[in-house]
Motif scaffolding. Structure first.
Motif, PDB file in Angstrom:
ATOM      1  N   ALA A 178      -0.892  10.329  -0.150  1.00  0.00           N
ATOM      2  CA  ALA A 178      -1.921   9.278  -0.244  1.00  0.00           C
ATOM      3  C   ALA A 178      -1.603   8.105   0.670  1.00  0.00           C
ATOM      4  O   ALA A 178      -2.503   7.485   1.240  1.00  0.00           O
ATOM      5  CB  ALA A 178      -2.055   8.804  -1.697  1.00  0.00           C
ATOM      6  N   PHE A 179      -0.302   7.800   0.862  1.00  0.00           N
ATOM      7  CA  PHE A 179       0.059   6.746   1.824  1.00  0.00           C
ATOM      8  C   PHE A 179      -0.410   7.139   3.229  1.00  0.00           C
ATOM      9  O   PHE A 179      -0.864   6.294   4.001  1.00  0.00           O
ATOM     10  CB  PHE A 179       1.587   6.545   1.875  1.00  0.00           C
ATOM     11  N   VAL A 180      -0.260   8.425   3.531  1.00  0.00           N
ATOM     12  CA  VAL A 180      -0.624   8.902   4.881  1.00  0.00           C
ATOM     13  C   VAL A 180      -2.126   8.747   5.115  1.00  0.00           C
ATOM     14  O   VAL A 180      -2.566   8.196   6.138  1.00  0.00           O
ATOM     15  CB  VAL A 180      -0.200  10.378   5.059  1.00  0.00           C
ATOM     16  N   THR A 181      -2.934   9.193   4.154  1.00  0.00           N
ATOM     17  CA  THR A 181      -4.392   9.094   4.351  1.00  0.00           C
ATOM     18  C   THR A 181      -4.839   7.631   4.272  1.00  0.00           C
ATOM     19  O   THR A 181      -5.766   7.225   4.971  1.00  0.00           O
ATOM     20  CB  THR A 181      -5.153   9.964   3.338  1.00  0.00           C
ATOM     21  N   ALA A 182      -4.162   6.843   3.425  1.00  0.00           N
ATOM     22  CA  ALA A 182      -4.531   5.425   3.306  1.00  0.00           C
ATOM     23  C   ALA A 182      -4.299   4.705   4.631  1.00  0.00           C
ATOM     24  O   ALA A 182      -5.159   3.951   5.103  1.00  0.00           O
ATOM     25  CB  ALA A 182      -3.721   4.766   2.192  1.00  0.00           C
ATOM     26  N   ALA A 183      -3.132   4.951   5.238  1.00  0.00           N
ATOM     27  CA  ALA A 183      -2.840   4.290   6.519  1.00  0.00           C
ATOM     28  C   ALA A 183      -3.843   4.735   7.585  1.00  0.00           C
ATOM     29  O   ALA A 183      -4.350   3.916   8.372  1.00  0.00           O
ATOM     30  CB  ALA A 183      -1.407   4.611   6.959  1.00  0.00           C
ATOM     31  N   ALA A 184      -4.178   6.029   7.585  1.00  0.00           N
ATOM     32  CA  ALA A 184      -5.148   6.534   8.570  1.00  0.00           C
ATOM     33  C   ALA A 184      -6.524   5.901   8.339  1.00  0.00           C
ATOM     34  O   ALA A 184      -7.238   5.553   9.294  1.00  0.00           O
ATOM     35  CB  ALA A 184      -5.236   8.057   8.488  1.00  0.00           C
ATOM     36  N   ALA A 185      -6.900   5.728   7.074  1.00  0.00           N
ATOM     37  CA  ALA A 185      -8.213   5.126   6.770  1.00  0.00           C
ATOM     38  C   ALA A 185      -8.252   3.677   7.240  1.00  0.00           C
ATOM     39  O   ALA A 185      -9.247   3.231   7.838  1.00  0.00           O
ATOM     40  CB  ALA A 185      -8.484   5.205   5.266  1.00  0.00           C
ATOM     41  N   LEU A 186      -7.188   2.939   6.987  1.00  0.00           N
ATOM     42  CA  LEU A 186      -7.176   1.524   7.391  1.00  0.00           C
ATOM     43  C   LEU A 186      -7.220   1.417   8.917  1.00  0.00           C
ATOM     44  O   LEU A 186      -7.962   0.601   9.469  1.00  0.00           O
ATOM     45  CB  LEU A 186      -5.939   0.817   6.829  1.00  0.00           C
ATOM     46  N   ASP A 187      -6.425   2.266   9.591  1.00  0.00           N
ATOM     47  CA  ASP A 187      -6.411   2.269  11.062  1.00  0.00           C
ATOM     48  C   ASP A 187      -7.778   2.614  11.630  1.00  0.00           C
ATOM     49  O   ASP A 187      -8.235   2.023  12.604  1.00  0.00           O
ATOM     50  CB  ASP A 187      -5.442   3.360  11.559  1.00  0.00           C
ATOM     51  N   THR A 188      -8.430   3.614  11.004  1.00  0.00           N
ATOM     52  CA  THR A 188      -9.690   4.116  11.558  1.00  0.00           C
ATOM     53  C   THR A 188     -10.849   3.155  11.289  1.00  0.00           C
ATOM     54  O   THR A 188     -11.700   2.949  12.149  1.00  0.00           O
ATOM     55  CB  THR A 188     -10.031   5.488  10.936  1.00  0.00           C
ATOM     56  N   TYR A 189     -10.898   2.594  10.075  1.00  0.00           N
ATOM     57  CA  TYR A 189     -12.110   1.869   9.677  1.00  0.00           C
ATOM     58  C   TYR A 189     -11.962   0.348   9.592  1.00  0.00           C
ATOM     59  O   TYR A 189     -12.961  -0.354   9.509  1.00  0.00           O
ATOM     60  CB  TYR A 189     -12.617   2.403   8.328  1.00  0.00           C
ATOM     61  N   TRP A 190     -10.718  -0.157   9.537  1.00  0.00           N
ATOM     62  CA  TRP A 190     -10.563  -1.586   9.253  1.00  0.00           C
ATOM     63  C   TRP A 190      -9.828  -2.352  10.329  1.00  0.00           C
ATOM     64  O   TRP A 190      -9.488  -3.524  10.122  1.00  0.00           O
ATOM     65  CB  TRP A 190      -9.891  -1.768   7.884  1.00  0.00           C
ATOM     66  N   ALA A 191      -9.596  -1.722  11.483  1.00  0.00           N
ATOM     67  CA  ALA A 191      -8.882  -2.427  12.548  1.00  0.00           C
ATOM     68  C   ALA A 191      -9.782  -3.471  13.217  1.00  0.00           C
ATOM     69  O   ALA A 191      -9.316  -4.394  13.859  1.00  0.00           O
ATOM     70  CB  ALA A 191      -8.348  -1.437  13.570  1.00  0.00           C
TER      71      ALA A 191
END
Ligand SMILES: Cc1ncc(COP(=O)(O)O)c(C=O)c1O
Length: 422
Positions: free
Chosen positions: A307-320
């Motif tokens: 879940a840390f892995v997908t969470a970091a990817a989600a933040l990078d992809t959608y919230w940068a």
């Protein structure tokens, strides 16, 4: 056309009577992608439920899936309690750089256990420990989870009764507009706090949702939230915002309280933080509140590394950048315009529509109508749930990544379902 009956036998004979969502959607789901779910009989459903707000980026989001598959493939740590791992480091650094720092939020991050209720329990424990008081104020129609501490600050009588013991040390106050604007905001609350004869023990904290999801899509006004934050400060109570359902961009901004310009003392986050539907929860708090002793709150499944892995990817992809917030607000306007038209078409059946960002509700004048609409929507290929104390509100919670075309399609199905049932 041959209609095959779904084989539900093992669920009906072996699974507990406590099951609920599957009763409203009597089919067997097999695959899911983006805003669609597919059952094993080949039917397609447009999903306006999004895992009760856990799938803000859609089912099996390809970017998050790739990150997860790579991590599993290289034998990245799956289970690690709260050990330091590269996945946890990457998540914490990404959360700090994309979410906390740009918003000037000074929070420390606690992993309280994988569910929203875990995050709420930790928030309540911490507030009580910091203030040395046991009383917590919550609001009418609040929902904070099904464990005993969280239930004690939850409104719904049916859910509370399930506890089987007295639910203590929680006091409900009227949520925004509960008294139809007939009394000034917080009149009752302030009066009780001032009056040493009121019987209200001085609260350690106040816990609030900025938009009550399970309680019927009740939207607190920004000025009401600001007045609450001010009251908490003046009266030495901690302010806990439960952003489990409304956070992670559901109302537009990453945190739902940003619009009001307040900085809560404690924030609970879960549901869409992993972005992939994997369990993960955070309790965030101001550094001066970090009075925990090591291991004082514990749990086997706190460090959910995938879940840390997908969470970091989600933040990078959608919230940068600020695009997600703008997109959600624009798509929210599409939803609002359709709902306005539905209310105009059925002024007697639908009392009102309300919401923010991409969470909306249609309140039915005749309460059972909401469930009939949800049932009809399912027959027409749309997954939509109801909320509110008597399930009187049809609740729209599509993934934030739902395209304008998919929104249009789903809202047209909803309009037809209302027409068929009203
Ligand atoms: C605002 C809020 N708090 C807490 C919870 C509980 O989360 P969980 O079901 O993951 O325990 C929910 C779940 O719907 C929620 O909406």
């Amino acid at each position: 056309m041959t209609i095959t009956q779904p084989d539900l036998s093992v669920f009906e004979t072996l699974e507990s009577e406590v099951r609920s969502y599957c009763r409203g959607w009597p089919t067997v789901f097999d695959r899911a992608q983006g805003s669609h779910m597919y059952d094993e009989d080949g039917h397609t459903y447009l999903d306006f439920f999004a895992g009760a707000g856990s799938l803000n980026y859609g089912h099996n989001n390809p970017v998050l899936k790739r990150a997860l598959l790579d991590y599993i493939e290289r034998d990245g740590v799956t289970h690690g309690l709260d050990m330091s791992t590269t996945a946890k480091r990457a998540f914490l650094e990404t959360f700090q750089n994309t979410i906390l720092r740009p918003r000037d939020l000074p929070y420390k991050v606690m992993f309280p256990g994988p569910t929203g209720a875990n995050a709420v329990e930790a928030a309540l424990k911490l507030a009580r420990k910091v203030k040395g008081r046991e009383s917590i104020v919550s609001f009418t129609n609040a929902f904070h989870g099904m464990s005993l501490g969280a239930l004690a600050v939850t409104g719904n009588a049916f859910k509370r009764a399930g506890a089987g013991i007295p639910l203590v040390h929680g006091t409900p106050m009227p949520f925004d507009n509960y008294l139809d604007g007939t009394y000034p905001d917080f009149l009752w609350f302030e009066r009780l706090l001032e009056d040493s004869g009121s019987g209200l023990n001085t609260p350690a904290a106040v816990i609030v949702e900025t938009v009550q999801g399970e309680g019927g899509i009740n939207v607190a006004r920004a000025e009401w939230l600001r007045a609450l934050a001010d009251l908490c400060k003046r009266r030495d109570m901690l302010l806990i915002v439960d952003d489990i359902q409304m956070g992670c961009g559901r109302t537009g901004a990453f945190f739902s309280f940003e619009e009001a310009g307040i900085v809560p003392d404690i924030v609970t986050v879960s549901k869409s933080i992993s972005g992939y539907g994997l369990p993960l929860a955070l309790t965030l708090f101001k550094p001066e509140l970090d009075v925990w002793e090591p291991g004082e709150h514990n749990g086997t499944f706190r460090g959910n590394n995938p879940a840390f892995v997908t969470a970091a990817a989600a933040l990078d992809t959608y919230w940068a950048d600020g695009q997600m917030e703008k997109q959600t607000l624009a798509r929210g306007e599409i939803i609002e315009s359709h709902l306005r038209a539905i209310v105009e078409e059925h002024p007697d059946a639908i009392a009102e529509y309300r919401g923010r960002g991409m969470v909306w509700g249609l309140e039915c004048s005749d309460k059972p109508l909401a469930n009939k609409i949800a049932k009809r929507a399912f027959e027409l290929g749309l997954l939509i749930e109801t909320s509110g104390p008597e399930s009187e509100v049809v609740k729209l919670l599509p993934a934030l990544t739902t395209t304008p075309e998919e929104l249009d399609e789903g809202l047209r199905i909803l309009a037809r379902a209302v027409r068929d049932c009203a």
